[in-house]
Scaffold this motif. Sequence first.
Motif, PDB file in Angstrom:
ATOM      1  N   TYR A 155      24.571  35.347   5.399  1.00  0.00           N
ATOM      2  CA  TYR A 155      24.026  34.045   5.782  1.00  0.00           C
ATOM      3  C   TYR A 155      24.949  32.944   5.275  1.00  0.00           C
ATOM      4  O   TYR A 155      25.493  33.035   4.176  1.00  0.00           O
ATOM      5  CB  TYR A 155      22.629  33.826   5.172  1.00  0.00           C
ATOM      6  N   ASP A 156      25.108  31.910   6.078  1.00  0.00           N
ATOM      7  CA  ASP A 156      25.847  30.742   5.597  1.00  0.00           C
ATOM      8  C   ASP A 156      25.084  30.042   4.484  1.00  0.00           C
ATOM      9  O   ASP A 156      25.661  29.563   3.514  1.00  0.00           O
ATOM     10  CB  ASP A 156      26.092  29.761   6.756  1.00  0.00           C
ATOM     11  N   ASN A 157      23.770  29.985   4.640  1.00  0.00           N
ATOM     12  CA  ASN A 157      22.888  29.389   3.636  1.00  0.00           C
ATOM     13  C   ASN A 157      21.538  30.071   3.749  1.00  0.00           C
ATOM     14  O   ASN A 157      20.868  29.967   4.796  1.00  0.00           O
ATOM     15  CB  ASN A 157      22.762  27.882   3.855  1.00  0.00           C
ATOM     16  N   THR A 158      21.120  30.776   2.690  1.00  0.00           N
ATOM     17  CA  THR A 158      19.865  31.536   2.761  1.00  0.00           C
ATOM     18  C   THR A 158      18.652  30.634   2.921  1.00  0.00           C
ATOM     19  O   THR A 158      17.605  31.076   3.387  1.00  0.00           O
ATOM     20  CB  THR A 158      19.692  32.389   1.487  1.00  0.00           C
ATOM     21  N   GLY A 159      18.760  29.358   2.518  1.00  0.00           N
ATOM     22  CA  GLY A 159      17.636  28.436   2.646  1.00  0.00           C
ATOM     23  C   GLY A 159      17.671  27.581   3.887  1.00  0.00           C
ATOM     24  O   GLY A 159      16.800  26.726   4.078  1.00  0.00           O
ATOM     25  N   GLN A 160      18.652  27.810   4.754  1.00  0.00           N
ATOM     26  CA  GLN A 160      18.758  27.012   5.972  1.00  0.00           C
ATOM     27  C   GLN A 160      17.741  27.495   6.988  1.00  0.00           C
ATOM     28  O   GLN A 160      17.599  28.704   7.217  1.00  0.00           O
ATOM     29  CB  GLN A 160      20.169  27.108   6.550  1.00  0.00           C
ATOM     30  N   LYS A 161      17.045  26.553   7.611  1.00  0.00           N
ATOM     31  CA  LYS A 161      15.944  26.908   8.516  1.00  0.00           C
ATOM     32  C   LYS A 161      16.485  27.261   9.894  1.00  0.00           C
ATOM     33  O   LYS A 161      16.503  26.444  10.819  1.00  0.00           O
ATOM     34  CB  LYS A 161      14.955  25.743   8.595  1.00  0.00           C
ATOM     35  N   HIS A 162      16.941  28.515  10.020  1.00  0.00           N
ATOM     36  CA  HIS A 162      17.386  29.074  11.286  1.00  0.00           C
ATOM     37  C   HIS A 162      16.751  30.443  11.458  1.00  0.00           C
ATOM     38  O   HIS A 162      16.444  31.131  10.482  1.00  0.00           O
ATOM     39  CB  HIS A 162      18.922  29.199  11.335  1.00  0.00           C
ATOM     40  N   GLY A 163      16.581  30.835  12.718  1.00  0.00           N
ATOM     41  CA  GLY A 163      16.060  32.173  12.978  1.00  0.00           C
ATOM     42  C   GLY A 163      14.638  32.353  12.474  1.00  0.00           C
ATOM     43  O   GLY A 163      13.751  31.515  12.693  1.00  0.00           O
ATOM     44  N   GLY A 164      14.427  33.470  11.785  1.00  0.00           N
ATOM     45  CA  GLY A 164      13.088  33.801  11.316  1.00  0.00           C
ATOM     46  C   GLY A 164      12.528  32.802  10.316  1.00  0.00           C
ATOM     47  O   GLY A 164      11.316  32.555  10.283  1.00  0.00           O
ATOM     48  N   LEU A 165      13.388  32.207   9.467  1.00  0.00           N
ATOM     49  CA  LEU A 165      12.905  31.243   8.481  1.00  0.00           C
ATOM     50  C   LEU A 165      12.361  29.989   9.159  1.00  0.00           C
ATOM     51  O   LEU A 165      11.403  29.386   8.666  1.00  0.00           O
ATOM     52  CB  LEU A 165      14.031  30.878   7.514  1.00  0.00           C
ATOM     53  N   TRP A 166      12.961  29.608  10.280  1.00  0.00           N
ATOM     54  CA  TRP A 166      12.452  28.454  11.025  1.00  0.00           C
ATOM     55  C   TRP A 166      11.042  28.724  11.517  1.00  0.00           C
ATOM     56  O   TRP A 166      10.161  27.867  11.414  1.00  0.00           O
ATOM     57  CB  TRP A 166      13.382  28.151  12.193  1.00  0.00           C
ATOM     58  N   TRP A 167      10.819  29.923  12.047  1.00  0.00           N
ATOM     59  CA  TRP A 167       9.486  30.275  12.523  1.00  0.00           C
ATOM     60  C   TRP A 167       8.497  30.374  11.363  1.00  0.00           C
ATOM     61  O   TRP A 167       7.336  29.961  11.491  1.00  0.00           O
ATOM     62  CB  TRP A 167       9.538  31.599  13.289  1.00  0.00           C
ATOM     63  N   THR A 168       8.922  30.920  10.231  1.00  0.00           N
ATOM     64  CA  THR A 168       8.042  31.000   9.071  1.00  0.00           C
ATOM     65  C   THR A 168       7.629  29.614   8.603  1.00  0.00           C
ATOM     66  O   THR A 168       6.457  29.365   8.301  1.00  0.00           O
ATOM     67  CB  THR A 168       8.742  31.744   7.917  1.00  0.00           C
ATOM     68  N   TYR A 169       8.589  28.707   8.546  1.00  0.00           N
ATOM     69  CA  TYR A 169       8.299  27.332   8.118  1.00  0.00           C
ATOM     70  C   TYR A 169       7.357  26.652   9.101  1.00  0.00           C
ATOM     71  O   TYR A 169       6.396  25.967   8.697  1.00  0.00           O
ATOM     72  CB  TYR A 169       9.602  26.558   7.994  1.00  0.00           C
ATOM     73  N   LEU A 170       7.594  26.829  10.392  1.00  0.00           N
ATOM     74  CA  LEU A 170       6.754  26.203  11.405  1.00  0.00           C
ATOM     75  C   LEU A 170       5.334  26.761  11.363  1.00  0.00           C
ATOM     76  O   LEU A 170       4.350  26.003  11.447  1.00  0.00           O
ATOM     77  CB  LEU A 170       7.369  26.413  12.789  1.00  0.00           C
TER      78      LEU A 170
END
Length: 239
Positions: free
Chosen positions: A116-131
Motif C-alpha cells: 500500500y502507498d498509505n495504509t490509512g488512505q481511504k481507497h478500496g475496501g477502507l473507503w467502503w468501511t469508512y462510508l
Amino acid sequence: MDWKSLEGLLSGANKYSTVFGRIWLSLVFVFRVMVFVVAAERVWSDDQGNFDCNTRQPGCTNVCYNYFFPISHIRLWALQLIFVTCPSFLVVLHVAYREERERKYRAKHGEHMRLYDNTGQKHGGLWWTYLLSLFFKTAMEVGFLYLIHHIYDSFTLPRRVKCGVSPCPNVVDCYVARPTEKTVFTYFMVGGSVACVILNLCEIFYLIAVRAVMLKQQGTVHTSLKRIHSGKKVRDVKI
C-alpha cells in the motif's frame, strides 16, 4: 463507565477521518460526553427518589415511575453514545489489518517493497468501511432520537402526570423532580445528536463527491492514453 478509555480509542480513528469527522469527534466529546458526565448524570440522579405521588399506597409511586419512565434518559444516552462511536473502531481495525498485511508483504518480498502507498488512505475496501461506518452512525443517531421521542411522547418532561396503574387506589397525581432543568438538558442532548447527524451526512456527500471526481479524472486519463496509443499505431501504419 470509563469515558477516557473510549476517547483514547477513538483518537486513533481521528487521524484517518476527514475534516467533518474531526469536527464530529470534537462535538461528541466536548458537547455530549462532557455534558453527560459533568452535569446530566447529576441532574437525573434524583429522578426516581424525588418522584412524588399524592398517595401513601405502598408501591404506587414505584409503579407509576416505571410506567412513565420505563428507561432512564441517562441510560439511553449512554447507550446512544456507545453505539454511535463504536463504528469508528471498524476503520481502526481495517487499518490495523492493512498494516499487518503490509508487514507480512515486506517480510516476504523485502523492506523496499510496498503493498500500500498509505495504509490509512481511504481507497478500496477502507473507503467502503469508512462510508458504511458513517451510515451506521447516522442510523443509530436517528434511531435513538425516535426511540426517546416514542417512549416519552415528547422531548419535554411534564411537571405533573396522572397515574391510575395498580396498586394505586385511584387516579393520582405524580410530580417529576426538576422538570424544567431536565427538559433543558434533554433538548441540549437532542440538539447535539442532530448536529452529529448533519455532520455525518455532510461527510457522506463529501466522500462520494471526492470519489466521483477521482473516478472521472481516472477515466479521462485512460481515454487520453488510449487516444495516444491509437495515434501511434496509425502513424506506424502510414510509415
